[in-house]
Design an enzyme around this catalytic site. Structure first.
Site, PDB file in Angstrom:
ATOM      1  NE  ARG A  75      44.330  17.156  35.091  1.00  0.00           N
ATOM      2  CZ  ARG A  75      44.058  17.937  34.318  1.00  0.00           C
ATOM      3  NH1 ARG A  75      44.080  19.070  34.323  1.00  0.00           N
ATOM      4  NH2 ARG A  75      44.551  18.273  33.068  1.00  0.00           N
ATOM      5  CG  HIS A 117      48.181  20.843  30.847  1.00  0.00           C
ATOM      6  ND1 HIS A 117      47.370  20.173  31.873  1.00  0.00           N
ATOM      7  CD2 HIS A 117      48.177  21.332  30.215  1.00  0.00           C
ATOM      8  CE1 HIS A 117      46.490  20.954  31.761  1.00  0.00           C
ATOM      9  NE2 HIS A 117      47.362  22.398  30.441  1.00  0.00           N
ATOM     10  CD  GLU A 162      41.849  22.068  28.651  1.00  0.00           C
ATOM     11  OE1 GLU A 162      42.374  22.826  27.529  1.00  0.00           O
ATOM     12  OE2 GLU A 162      40.719  22.456  29.760  1.00  0.00           O
ATOM     13  CG  ASN A 289      39.674  20.219  31.831  1.00  0.00           C
ATOM     14  OD1 ASN A 289      39.486  19.772  33.447  1.00  0.00           O
ATOM     15  ND2 ASN A 289      40.793  20.935  31.087  1.00  0.00           N
ATOM     16  CE1 TYR A 291      39.068  27.542  33.507  1.00  0.00           C
ATOM     17  CE2 TYR A 291      39.372  25.606  31.839  1.00  0.00           C
ATOM     18  CZ  TYR A 291      39.599  26.321  33.028  1.00  0.00           C
ATOM     19  OH  TYR A 291      41.083  25.395  33.983  1.00  0.00           O
ATOM     20  CD  GLU A 366      42.523  22.383  33.479  1.00  0.00           C
ATOM     21  OE1 GLU A 366      42.456  23.090  32.270  1.00  0.00           O
ATOM     22  OE2 GLU A 366      44.209  22.452  32.582  1.00  0.00           O
TER      23      GLU A 366
HETATM   24  C1  FCB Z   1      42.446  24.759  29.974  1.00  0.00           C
HETATM   25  C2  FCB Z   1      44.495  24.177  30.060  1.00  0.00           C
HETATM   26  C3  FCB Z   1      45.349  25.129  31.163  1.00  0.00           C
HETATM   27  C4  FCB Z   1      44.744  26.521  31.814  1.00  0.00           C
HETATM   28  C5  FCB Z   1      43.169  26.800  31.263  1.00  0.00           C
HETATM   29  C6  FCB Z   1      42.935  28.148  32.038  1.00  0.00           C
HETATM   30  O1  FCB Z   1      42.459  24.676  28.403  1.00  0.00           O
HETATM   31  O2  FCB Z   1      43.865  22.815  30.441  1.00  0.00           O
HETATM   32  O3  FCB Z   1      46.141  24.474  30.641  1.00  0.00           O
HETATM   33  O4  FCB Z   1      44.840  27.360  30.399  1.00  0.00           O
HETATM   34  O5  FCB Z   1      42.625  26.107  30.102  1.00  0.00           O
END
Ligand code: FCB
Length: 461
Positions: A75, A117, A162, A289, A291, A366
């Site tokens: 990607r 992006h 995002e 995405n 985290y 992500e």
């Molecule tokens: C996301 C972004 C990516 C990177 C990660 C850690 O929000 O899409 O570009 O910065 O976080």
């Protein structure tokens, strides 16, 4: 032992501004991130993406690393100002992405192209940026250009990455480009991103291979409340963060509660008849995405208000009309970003999406972690905390799959250490290290680990 489906797509992810460099070469125009990073004081250490990982010149080497990892997909994102500066097609920029796509296909790796992006051409920001409706139409023209250029070879298209960050960090809290702090404009940006997404899908479908898959990547927030008393705080944060995009894109309507919550900020008159239907184009897969989760509480109005949402404190809050909500610090362990590690949020998020949109497959576009890696005297980078993070989150994906969620793939963020936006190069997410001085690439232990996972389709016990 955790085994993934045969058809599960394994990949890694990057984004143009974070890796390419060559910011002013071969006709590339400036983007809002060039302007932002060149403004003193906005990026840690004064870092810029001028050189980044120099991927623009080291593409072949990076393609070979991908081949070595054995991934089935890569990607990447296309830099809009590289291919269409000033609204005109720039052939050297288009050729770069053609070579990238051909290089991937030659190695048996499926290209997954993200159109946006975050690197808006500066001249479009000068004309008003995403709060200006016209930007959505310019985005569709750019999508048409890329569809015509790569549409015979790219089978998975992601319109936006995002949009939450583009709208709220770019136009409300100002910690991202273009560093504006205008809540009403941020909500207009939300709408024009949604509209631009729909127009771009239409533009792509008109010109690309009919078998191509259409997608968008959202950083959905898995919002939890501290107690049952916080249900309304959860609802409001969920409306602003998630349903502001899921609503128009997947259901063809903004949530009524979002409109009501934000009534003091805007009357939403920028939403014209037919816009929500345009935003709601059939999609083949939803990019997610993830985290960490988000924890909220109703603020009592007197104690110091917690704002630990993980998105950096800016001049203003990205959480428009959420002044009476607290973002509560969460228990560790933490990554170098200060984000707590909690993979249960990923399973719960995937199951929520499966419940709310049962016919929409997902892919994790992500997931990954920044840590302060150390190169040992023997040259090895023993990043066991990153391995542990990835292992936990892949287990969480497997758990969602076994509970019925249709998750099609997983892309590690990131292939290599890169320009982490306002944090500059201080935060390192790569499974491949990039030496800050020489730009030499070195596989970390996590890259070796990931290669084995990809090869076997299983997680080590
Ligand atoms: C996301 C972004 C990516 C990177 C990660 C850690 O929000 O899409 O570009 O910065 O976080």
């Amino acid at each position: 032992m955790t085994i993934f489906p045969e058809t599960f797509v394994w990949g890694t992810a990057t984004a143009a501004y974070q890796v390419e460099g060559a910011w002013n070469e071969d006709g590339r125009g400036p983007s809002i991130w060039d302007t932002f990073s060149h403004t003193p004081g906005l990026v840690t250490g004064g870092d810029t993406g001028d050189v980044a990982c120099d991927h623009y010149h080291r593409m072949e080497e990076d393609l070979d690393i991908l081949a070595g990892l054995g991934v089935g997909a890569y990607r990447f994102s296309i830099s809009w100002p590289r291919v269409r500066p000033g609204g005109r097609a720039n052939q050297p920029g288009l050729d770069f992405y053609s070579r990238l796509v051909d290089g991937l296909l030659a190695r048996g790796i499926a290209p997954v192209a993200t159109l946006y992006h975050w690197d808006l051409p500066q001249e479009l920001e000068d004309a008003g940026g995403w709060p200006n409706r016209d930007t959505a139409h310019r985005f569709a023209e750019y999508a048409d250009l890329m569809g015509r250029t790569l549409g015979d070879r790219v089978r998975t298209w992601i319109t936006l990455n995002e949009p939450w960050c583009s709208a709220y960090l770019g136009y409300a809290s100002g910690v991202h480009a273009p560093a504006r702090t205008e809540p009403a404009a941020a909500l207009a940006a939300v709408h024009h991103l949604n509209l631009g997404h729909g127009l771009a899908v239409q533009a792509l479908r008109a010109v690309v291979d009919p078998a191509a898959q259409m997608s968008v990547t959202l950083n959905l927030h898995h919002v939890r409340g501290v107690s049952d008393q916080d249900a309304d705080a959860v609802r409001r944060a969920d409306a602003l963060a998630n349903r502001a995009f899921l609503g128009p894109m997947l259901e063809g309507a903004y949530p009524r509660d979002l409109i009501a919550d934000t009534a003091a900020v805007t009357d939403w008159s920028f939403v014209r008849d037919g816009d929500e239907a345009t935003a709601c184009q059939p999609l083949d897969v939803l990019g997610v995405n993830y985290y960490n989760p988000t924890l909220v509480r109703q603020w009592d109005g007197s104690s110091e208000r917690a704002t630990a949402d993980g998105h950096q404190d800016g001049a203003a809050s990205p959480w428009i009309a959420c002044e009476d909500i607290e973002f509560v610090p969460q228990p560790g362990p933490y990554t170098e970003m200060g984000w707590n590690i909690d993979e249960t949020g990923l399973t719960e998020l995937l199951l929520r999406l499966h419940r709310d949109y049962p016919s929409m497959p997902t892919m994790i576009t992500e997931n990954g972690a920044a840590f302060a890696d150390v190169v040992d005297p023997d040259g090895r980078i023993r990043d066991e905390r990153r391995v542990d993070y990835l292992q936990r989150h892949l287990s969480a994906v497997a758990e969602a799959i076994s509970a019925g969620a249709d998750v099609r793939g997983y892309f590690v963020w990131s292939l290599m250490d890169n320009f982490e936006w306002a944090h500059g190069y201080a935060k390192r997410f790569g499974i491949v290290r990039v030496d800050p001085d020489t730009l030499e690439r070195t596989w970390k232990d996590s890259a070796h680990w990931y290669r084995d996972v990809v090869a076997t389709g299983k997680l080590p016990a």
